[in-house]
Design an enzyme around this catalytic site. Sequence first.
Site, PDB file in Angstrom:
ATOM      1  N   TYR A   1      91.948  48.637  29.038  1.00  6.66           N
ATOM      2  CA  TYR A   1      93.326  49.063  28.784  1.00  6.66           C
ATOM      3  C   TYR A   1      94.091  48.012  27.984  1.00  6.66           C
ATOM      4  O   TYR A   1      95.069  48.335  27.309  1.00  6.66           O
ATOM      5  CB  TYR A   1      94.050  49.303  30.117  1.00  6.66           C
ATOM      6  CG  TYR A   1      93.839  50.675  30.722  1.00  6.66           C
ATOM      7  CD1 TYR A   1      92.993  51.620  30.143  1.00  6.66           C
ATOM      8  CD2 TYR A   1      94.507  51.043  31.889  1.00  6.66           C
ATOM      9  CE1 TYR A   1      92.815  52.868  30.712  1.00  6.66           C
ATOM     10  CE2 TYR A   1      94.346  52.290  32.456  1.00  6.66           C
ATOM     11  CZ  TYR A   1      93.498  53.203  31.874  1.00  6.66           C
ATOM     12  OH  TYR A   1      93.339  54.441  32.448  1.00  6.66           O
ATOM     13  N   GLY A   2      93.667  46.753  28.092  1.00  6.00           N
ATOM     14  CA  GLY A   2      94.351  45.673  27.382  1.00  6.00           C
ATOM     15  C   GLY A   2      94.356  45.832  25.878  1.00  6.00           C
ATOM     16  O   GLY A   2      95.136  45.191  25.179  1.00  6.00           O
TER      17      GLY A   2
ATOM     18  N   GLU B   1      84.041  42.462  34.645  1.00  9.12           N
ATOM     19  CA  GLU B   1      83.184  43.659  34.833  1.00  9.12           C
ATOM     20  C   GLU B   1      81.719  43.224  34.873  1.00  9.12           C
ATOM     21  O   GLU B   1      80.954  43.636  35.731  1.00  9.12           O
ATOM     22  CB  GLU B   1      83.373  44.655  33.675  1.00  9.12           C
ATOM     23  CG  GLU B   1      84.682  45.399  33.678  1.00  9.12           C
ATOM     24  CD  GLU B   1      84.673  46.689  34.520  1.00  9.12           C
ATOM     25  OE1 GLU B   1      83.654  47.399  34.533  1.00  9.12           O
ATOM     26  OE2 GLU B   1      85.712  46.968  35.140  1.00  9.12           O
TER      27      GLU B   1
ATOM     28  N   CYS C   1      96.451  48.137  38.564  1.00 10.91           N
ATOM     29  CA  CYS C   1      96.204  47.679  37.198  1.00 10.91           C
ATOM     30  C   CYS C   1      97.537  47.231  36.622  1.00 10.91           C
ATOM     31  O   CYS C   1      98.471  48.041  36.531  1.00 10.91           O
ATOM     32  CB  CYS C   1      95.627  48.841  36.386  1.00 10.91           C
ATOM     33  SG  CYS C   1      95.472  48.476  34.631  1.00 10.91           S
ATOM     34  N   ASN C   2      97.633  45.958  36.270  1.00 12.31           N
ATOM     35  CA  ASN C   2      98.893  45.437  35.716  1.00 12.31           C
ATOM     36  C   ASN C   2      99.209  46.076  34.372  1.00 12.31           C
ATOM     37  O   ASN C   2     100.364  46.380  34.063  1.00 12.31           O
ATOM     38  CB  ASN C   2      98.800  43.926  35.510  1.00 12.31           C
ATOM     39  CG  ASN C   2      98.661  43.148  36.801  1.00 12.31           C
ATOM     40  OD1 ASN C   2      99.606  42.559  37.276  1.00 12.31           O
ATOM     41  ND2 ASN C   2      97.467  43.143  37.375  1.00 12.31           N
ATOM     42  N   THR C   3      98.172  46.277  33.566  1.00  8.42           N
ATOM     43  CA  THR C   3      98.367  46.817  32.218  1.00  8.42           C
ATOM     44  C   THR C   3      98.968  48.219  32.301  1.00  8.42           C
ATOM     45  O   THR C   3      99.824  48.590  31.489  1.00  8.42           O
ATOM     46  CB  THR C   3      97.026  46.843  31.464  1.00  8.42           C
ATOM     47  OG1 THR C   3      96.339  45.617  31.704  1.00  8.42           O
ATOM     48  CG2 THR C   3      97.223  47.036  29.983  1.00  8.42           C
TER      49      THR C   3
ATOM     50  N   ASP D   1      92.521  52.206  38.553  1.00 10.00           N
ATOM     51  CA  ASP D   1      92.400  51.089  37.591  1.00 10.00           C
ATOM     52  C   ASP D   1      91.580  51.583  36.403  1.00 10.00           C
ATOM     53  O   ASP D   1      91.067  52.708  36.398  1.00 10.00           O
ATOM     54  CB  ASP D   1      91.722  49.871  38.256  1.00 10.00           C
ATOM     55  CG  ASP D   1      91.621  48.675  37.309  1.00 10.00           C
ATOM     56  OD1 ASP D   1      92.555  48.425  36.531  1.00 10.00           O
ATOM     57  OD2 ASP D   1      90.573  47.982  37.327  1.00 10.00           O
ATOM     58  N   SER D   2      91.426  50.690  35.417  1.00  9.59           N
ATOM     59  CA  SER D   2      90.617  51.040  34.249  1.00  9.59           C
ATOM     60  C   SER D   2      89.129  50.821  34.506  1.00  9.59           C
ATOM     61  O   SER D   2      88.298  51.268  33.719  1.00  9.59           O
ATOM     62  CB  SER D   2      91.039  50.161  33.071  1.00  9.59           C
ATOM     63  OG  SER D   2      90.869  48.802  33.435  1.00  9.59           O
TER      64      SER D   2
ATOM     65  N   CYS E   1      95.997  40.415  36.126  1.00  9.75           N
ATOM     66  CA  CYS E   1      95.015  41.481  35.902  1.00  9.75           C
ATOM     67  C   CYS E   1      94.140  41.536  37.140  1.00  9.75           C
ATOM     68  O   CYS E   1      93.671  40.499  37.626  1.00  9.75           O
ATOM     69  CB  CYS E   1      94.172  41.175  34.657  1.00  9.75           C
ATOM     70  SG  CYS E   1      92.757  42.280  34.439  1.00  9.75           S
ATOM     71  N   THR E   2      93.949  42.743  37.660  1.00 11.41           N
ATOM     72  CA  THR E   2      93.234  42.880  38.931  1.00 11.41           C
ATOM     73  C   THR E   2      91.749  42.555  38.819  1.00 11.41           C
ATOM     74  O   THR E   2      91.065  42.413  39.832  1.00 11.41           O
ATOM     75  CB  THR E   2      93.420  44.307  39.491  1.00 11.41           C
ATOM     76  OG1 THR E   2      93.044  45.249  38.462  1.00 11.41           O
ATOM     77  CG2 THR E   2      94.857  44.553  39.897  1.00 11.41           C
ATOM     78  N   HIS E   3      91.258  42.443  37.605  1.00 16.17           N
ATOM     79  CA  HIS E   3      89.858  42.036  37.437  1.00 16.17           C
ATOM     80  C   HIS E   3      89.658  40.553  37.728  1.00 16.17           C
ATOM     81  O   HIS E   3      88.581  40.129  38.133  1.00 16.17           O
ATOM     82  CB  HIS E   3      89.399  42.287  35.992  1.00 16.17           C
ATOM     83  CG  HIS E   3      89.011  43.711  35.713  1.00 16.17           C
ATOM     84  ND1 HIS E   3      89.931  44.712  35.561  1.00 16.17           N
ATOM     85  CD2 HIS E   3      87.788  44.284  35.541  1.00 16.17           C
ATOM     86  CE1 HIS E   3      89.297  45.851  35.311  1.00 16.17           C
ATOM     87  NE2 HIS E   3      88.001  45.622  35.291  1.00 16.17           N
TER      88      HIS E   3
HETATM   89  N1  DGL Z   1      92.553  45.592  35.651  1.00 17.58           N
HETATM   90  C1  DGL Z   1      93.498  45.817  34.610  1.00 17.58           C
HETATM   91  C2  DGL Z   1      94.804  45.062  34.864  1.00 17.58           C
HETATM   92  O1  DGL Z   1      95.131  44.721  35.993  1.00 17.58           O
HETATM   93  C3  DGL Z   1      93.133  45.657  33.177  1.00 17.58           C
HETATM   94  C4  DGL Z   1      91.796  45.533  32.591  1.00 17.58           C
HETATM   95  C5  DGL Z   1      91.698  46.227  31.238  1.00 17.58           C
HETATM   96  O2  DGL Z   1      91.986  45.612  30.189  1.00 17.58           O
HETATM   97  O3  DGL Z   1      91.377  47.408  31.271  1.00 17.58           O
HETATM   98  O4  DGL Z   1      95.562  44.805  33.969  1.00 17.58           O
END
Ligand code: DGL
Length: 280
Positions: free
Chosen positions: A39-40, A149, A71-73, A7-8, A185-187
Amino acid sequence: MSVLIFDSGVGGLSVLREARAVLTGHQFIYVGDDAGFPYGDWEEAPLLSRILSLFDTLMDHYNPDAVIVACNTASTLILPALRKQYDTPFIGIVPAIKPAAERTASGLISVLATPATVTRQHIQELIEEFGGDCSVNLIGATRLAGLAEDYMLGRPIDRAVLKEEITPCFIDTSQGKTDIITLGCTHYPFLINEMRKLAPWPVDWLDPAEAVARRAQQLLYQQIKPSDTPISPSQTNDLAVMSSGLQNDARERVFNSFGLVGRDKTITNKLKTISSTATT
Ligand code: DGL
């Protein structure tokens, strides 16, 4: 056998906790590209080449039995390229549009994700294939991953900002109200309790992490050879690696609480070099 989870930042830990529940006897290697977070905010082409460079090093160094791109992104962008390049199974995560469309009563569903994820072609394809007659409202949240985060690292979070970020998900029309929000988003699962409290009305929040873990389990069990000996939980040395190489007490506490007790300085140095040459 080992499973690399990518993930990011710390968001992929929401997938790791589901993977732990179904995958026993595996070593987990958790990699967060915190130097590239969030990553977004990245354009597609530089993000694609950054992640491919990181995987060059990661695959060479760890040679994992499976990779979960938690990470979806990243998943909505990079999976075809990674699968083309490596024989290892890659499991990705995407917003649960199909289950949302199957379960909604009002036909109004929202996808809450990063600004990059909601613009991906792959999301449009999922909606066309699985969205049926539903109205799918795509919300790109600019600050939620950062809030998650902060929350995970024990920093105070601004609930007013959190409320602003989730409010566009809630649509109220003469035909009905949004009744399902799918977390893209996994966050975000780490903020679920706060989001429930701030929601203007109750909705079902969908997190695809469990389905991702089950898919990884399926693919890994297909790969097991009679000569493979499972690792007993007491022998595992699960690792956490961050691309920035920066360590701090809050992060150490989080990793330790997820059972990621090992660190790997060799790879961190290599990842740091890649990070410093890539830009948004
Ligand atoms: N956890 C990441 C996701 O699932 C993205 C968070 C980010 O913007 O880095 O998309």
